[in-house]
Design an enzyme around this catalytic site. Structure first.
Site, PDB file in Angstrom:
ATOM      1  N   CYS A   5       0.839  -1.199   0.000  1.00 31.41           N
ATOM      2  CA  CYS A   5       0.000   0.000   0.000  1.00 31.41           C
ATOM      3  C   CYS A   5       0.879   1.256   0.000  1.00 31.41           C
ATOM      4  CB  CYS A   5      -0.933  -0.003   1.211  1.00 31.41           C
ATOM      5  SG  CYS A   5      -2.209   1.274   1.160  1.00 31.41           S
ATOM      6  N   CYS A   6       1.896   1.258   0.834  1.00 30.37           N
ATOM      7  CA  CYS A   6       2.824   2.398   0.876  1.00 30.37           C
ATOM      8  C   CYS A   6       3.548   2.565  -0.453  1.00 30.37           C
ATOM      9  CB  CYS A   6       3.846   2.214   1.995  1.00 30.37           C
ATOM     10  SG  CYS A   6       3.205   2.509   3.651  1.00 30.37           S
TER      11      CYS A   6
ATOM     12  N   CYS B  60      -1.138   8.345   7.255  1.00 32.24           N
ATOM     13  CA  CYS B  60      -2.482   8.039   6.773  1.00 32.24           C
ATOM     14  C   CYS B  60      -3.392   7.669   7.950  1.00 32.24           C
ATOM     15  CB  CYS B  60      -2.431   6.896   5.767  1.00 32.24           C
ATOM     16  SG  CYS B  60      -1.526   7.303   4.254  1.00 32.24           S
TER      17      CYS B  60
ATOM     18  N   CYS C 211      -3.511   4.045   9.336  1.00 30.63           N
ATOM     19  CA  CYS C 211      -2.254   3.466   9.831  1.00 30.63           C
ATOM     20  C   CYS C 211      -1.574   4.322  10.892  1.00 30.63           C
ATOM     21  CB  CYS C 211      -1.298   3.238   8.666  1.00 30.63           C
ATOM     22  SG  CYS C 211      -1.956   2.156   7.377  1.00 30.63           S
TER      23      CYS C 211
ATOM     24  N   CYS D 137       7.521   3.911   6.092  1.00 33.85           N
ATOM     25  CA  CYS D 137       6.755   3.658   4.875  1.00 33.85           C
ATOM     26  C   CYS D 137       7.664   3.238   3.730  1.00 33.85           C
ATOM     27  CB  CYS D 137       5.964   4.906   4.484  1.00 33.85           C
ATOM     28  SG  CYS D 137       6.984   6.334   4.084  1.00 33.85           S
TER      29      CYS D 137
END
Length: 238
Positions: A125-126, A208, A211, A234
């Site tokens: 995702c990062c 985010c 997270c 990240c």
């Protein structure tokens, strides 16, 4: 005039050591003056708009009022972060603040990789929402600025003012390496800078929304990032 001969490709270990030795007794403002005189338009600040970011933005505005500042807009940041960006635009109208978006919308990401990818694969995702966009930004830049501080975590303890960034094949300049958390807040209060309201609610480090969690007072400033996953970065600074 900027020295166009200094780049990731031409930087040697000996040259890097010599640069940092020359800069070792300089303050953050001096480092920024050096960086903008060295790289000019080829220098970009990738800003998360955390507390360190607000200090750097204010210092940058004194050196280069129309500097390029890029925010990696993952589309899942806190509303407080987006509200802060708007306040910063008002306070520093000459700064060129750009919100860099990922190639994939959240809906497209869910279709390809499953819903809530930040839970099933936070590293991926990062990569999709932060690393790949920054890589795209840095294709047109020789160097970038970061608000890293040595005090933040063991992984950042050896950060220099000027660093070889192998991940992005760039030069990373970190003017705040010697600043403490108290130094950051002393500066913010002294100059009455805008800042993210979440800092007052136990969030020392803000990323985010999905997270990032609050941290107990006195705890590791990075403990609220990807809590319970063993992940602390990240990937932008690895």
């Amino acid at each position: 005039m900027p020295d166009i001969t200094l780049s990731y490709e031409t930087l040697t270990t000996e040259h890097l050591d010599a640069i940092n030795k020359d800069l070792e007794n300089k303050d953050a403002l001096d480092i920024l003056k050096w960086a903008y005189s060295q790289f000019g338009e080829s220098l970009v600040y990738a800003c998360s708009f955390g507390a360190e970011g607000m200090v750097l933005i204010d210092l940058i505005s004194r050196v280069c009022p129309d500097a390029r500042i890029v925010f990696l807009d993952t589309h899942v940041h806190f509303k407080e972060t987006y509200e802060l960006i708007e306040r910063v635009k008002v306070r520093y109208p000459k700064l060129r603040i750009e919100l860099k978006e990922p190639d994939l919308s959240l809906e497209q990401q869910a279709e390809q990789y499953g819903i809530e990818l930040w839970k099933s694969s936070p590293d991926l995702c990062c990569k999709l929402r932060k690393l790949d966009p920054l890589e795209d930004v840095l294709k047109g830049a020789v160097a970038w600025l970061s608000g890293l501080r040595r005090e933040q975590s063991p992984t950042r303890a050896n950060t220099q003012f000027v660093n070889e960034d192998r991940r992005f094949q760039s030069i990373k300049v970190c003017p705040l390496i010697h600043w403490t958390w108290d130094d950051i807040w002393t500066y913010i209060k002294l100059y009455q800078l805008p800042y993210n309201e979440l800092h007052d609610k136990g969030y020392p480090s803000i990323g985010c929304e999905h997270c990032t969690a609050p941290v107990k007072e006195g705890g590791d400033s990075r403990a609220g990032r990807w809590s319970g996953t063993g992940k602390t970065e990240c990937g932008l600074h690895q």
